[in-house]
Design an enzyme around this catalytic site. Structure first.
Site, PDB file in Angstrom:
ATOM      1  N   LYS A  54       0.848  -1.206   0.000  1.00 57.55           N
ATOM      2  CA  LYS A  54       0.000   0.000   0.000  1.00 57.55           C
ATOM      3  C   LYS A  54       0.881   1.253   0.000  1.00 57.55           C
ATOM      4  O   LYS A  54       0.615   2.211  -0.728  1.00 57.55           O
ATOM      5  CB  LYS A  54      -0.921  -0.011   1.233  1.00 57.55           C
ATOM      6  CG  LYS A  54      -2.075  -0.987   1.081  1.00 57.55           C
ATOM      7  CD  LYS A  54      -2.808  -1.277   2.368  1.00 57.55           C
ATOM      8  CE  LYS A  54      -3.805  -2.415   2.123  1.00 57.55           C
ATOM      9  NZ  LYS A  54      -4.445  -2.930   3.321  1.00 57.55           N
ATOM     10  N   GLN A  98      -5.080  -1.593   9.427  1.00 54.10           N
ATOM     11  CA  GLN A  98      -4.909  -2.925   8.846  1.00 54.10           C
ATOM     12  C   GLN A  98      -5.519  -3.981   9.773  1.00 54.10           C
ATOM     13  O   GLN A  98      -5.215  -4.036  10.964  1.00 54.10           O
ATOM     14  CB  GLN A  98      -3.402  -3.200   8.639  1.00 54.10           C
ATOM     15  CG  GLN A  98      -3.093  -4.504   7.936  1.00 54.10           C
ATOM     16  CD  GLN A  98      -3.591  -4.541   6.493  1.00 54.10           C
ATOM     17  OE1 GLN A  98      -3.458  -3.576   5.752  1.00 54.10           O
ATOM     18  NE2 GLN A  98      -4.184  -5.657   6.113  1.00 54.10           N
ATOM     19  N   ASP A 121     -11.497   2.285   3.727  1.00 56.99           N
ATOM     20  CA  ASP A 121     -11.797   0.849   3.682  1.00 56.99           C
ATOM     21  C   ASP A 121     -13.306   0.607   3.572  1.00 56.99           C
ATOM     22  O   ASP A 121     -13.737  -0.526   3.345  1.00 56.99           O
ATOM     23  CB  ASP A 121     -11.277   0.176   4.964  1.00 56.99           C
ATOM     24  CG  ASP A 121     -10.238  -0.892   4.669  1.00 56.99           C
ATOM     25  OD1 ASP A 121     -10.002  -1.173   3.475  1.00 56.99           O
ATOM     26  OD2 ASP A 121      -9.678  -1.451   5.628  1.00 56.99           O
TER      27      ASP A 121
END
Ligand code: NDP
Length: 294
Positions: A54, A98, A121
């Site tokens: 990422k 994460q 997200d």
């Protein structure tokens, strides 16, 4: 018949180029540099690989990347304090924590603390609820990638029969909503569904997001259907590196489907590319600019 293989790697690369072009434009025209903050707690090896990827891809697209690595035993209060700081930081337009988090932390509380405008997200209940209500929302990246891959085969999904196998908040449920937005007719299957093979046989579009290696067999698939395999399963190989397989028996499906994504090289490639799209969209929305052309 041999299915066309949908090249997730090439489609993701093309999407990243379009994002980079739009990032260059908003920088030039509006002095806006989209910024993504990624928070990693602990040392899960798979998570470390994802976070590195990422970071690299965010920078390659011309965006600012902020990494926050916290120890495994970080307290919930300290993590919440970091999120509150990132929520206020004008250089940060996207925040990604994460997952999975260590057991000592309460995932739902952490996700709910993220400003929904920066929730790239798409897991905050505001965004999930807006998506379910057919409103504009930041949507989870993997389902977004699935839709883009499908549209590389079919210009319109209107009226098509789709089956989504799996109903997680991360993949299955948001994918169902995105398919409804595309006017597909959607069947949602899960571990309690009866006769999956029969349900699949009616589908023009098959999405497998289960986490069970090669569960979807070739003879479940309607001839000519498009198959999008979300699954990532690591199969031990005696004396060698684990092999990656999807939730679909690829070799069998290849002889029946019209088009299919490989594992690896399919959906997985799209997830980070769509994270860049969401960060760019979030940055434009926060700055009061029109939505970018990606
Ligand atoms: P979850 O474990 O959260 O959800 C799995 C879903 O599959 C559940 O809804 C479950 O049903 C259903 N299921 C389990 N067993 C069966 C069965 N025998 N028949 C039908 N349905 C079943 O997984 P995720 O959604 O997070 O991930 C799914 C897969 O996608 C995994 O392999 C994961 O690694 C992969 N993945 C890949 C990504 C990528 O970038 N390519 C990103 C995210 C995930 P129930 O609800 O009834 O329990």
């Amino acid at each position: 018949m041999t299915a066309r293989i949908i090249d997730g790697k090439a489609i993701a690369a093309e999407l990243r180029t379009r994002v980079a072009d739009e990032v260059a434009r908003v920088k030039r025209e509006h002095a806006l540099t989209p910024g993504l903050a990624v928070v990693l707690v602990g040392h899960d090896p798979a998570s470390e690989v994802y976070v590195r990827s990422k970071h690299t891809q965010t920078q390659a697209a011309g965006m600012a990347s902020f990494e926050h690595k916290l120890p495994e035993d970080v307290s919930q209060a300290d993590l919440l304090a970091l999120i509150a700081r990132l929520n206020r930081d004008p250089l940060v337009h996207g925040i990604l924590v994460q997952l999975p988090l260590p057991k000592s932390l309460h995932t739902e509380t952490i996700i709910n603390a993220i400003d929904p405008a920066k929730d790239v997200d798409g897991l905050h209940p505001n965004n999930a609820g807006r998506l379910a209500g057919g409103l504009a929302a930041l949507s989870p990246c993997t389902p977004l990638g699935c839709i883009i891959l499908t549209k590389s085969v079919h210009a319109s999904l209107e009226g098509m029969n789709a089956i989504v196998i799996g109903r997680s908040n991360l993949v299955g449920r948001p994918l169902v909503q995105l398919l409804l937005n595309e006017n597909a007719t959607v069947t949602i299957a899960h571990s309690r569904s009866r006769d999956l093979a029969k349900l699949c046989a009616q589908a023009d579009l098959v999405y497998a997001a289960v986490g069970r290696p090669e569960m979807v067999r070739g003879d479940w698939i309607k001839p000519g259907a498009t198959v999008i395999d979300v699954g990532i399963n690591r199969i031990p190989v005696p004396g060698g590196k684990p092999k990656l397989v999807g939730d679909v028996a690829f070799q069998e499906a290849l002889n029946v489907a019209g088009a299919i994504t490989p594992v690896p090289g399919g959906v997985g490639q799209m997830t980070v590319a769509c994270l860049l799209v969401n960060t760019l969209r979030a940055a434009c929305a926060i700055a009061g600019l029109p939505a970018p052309a990606v």
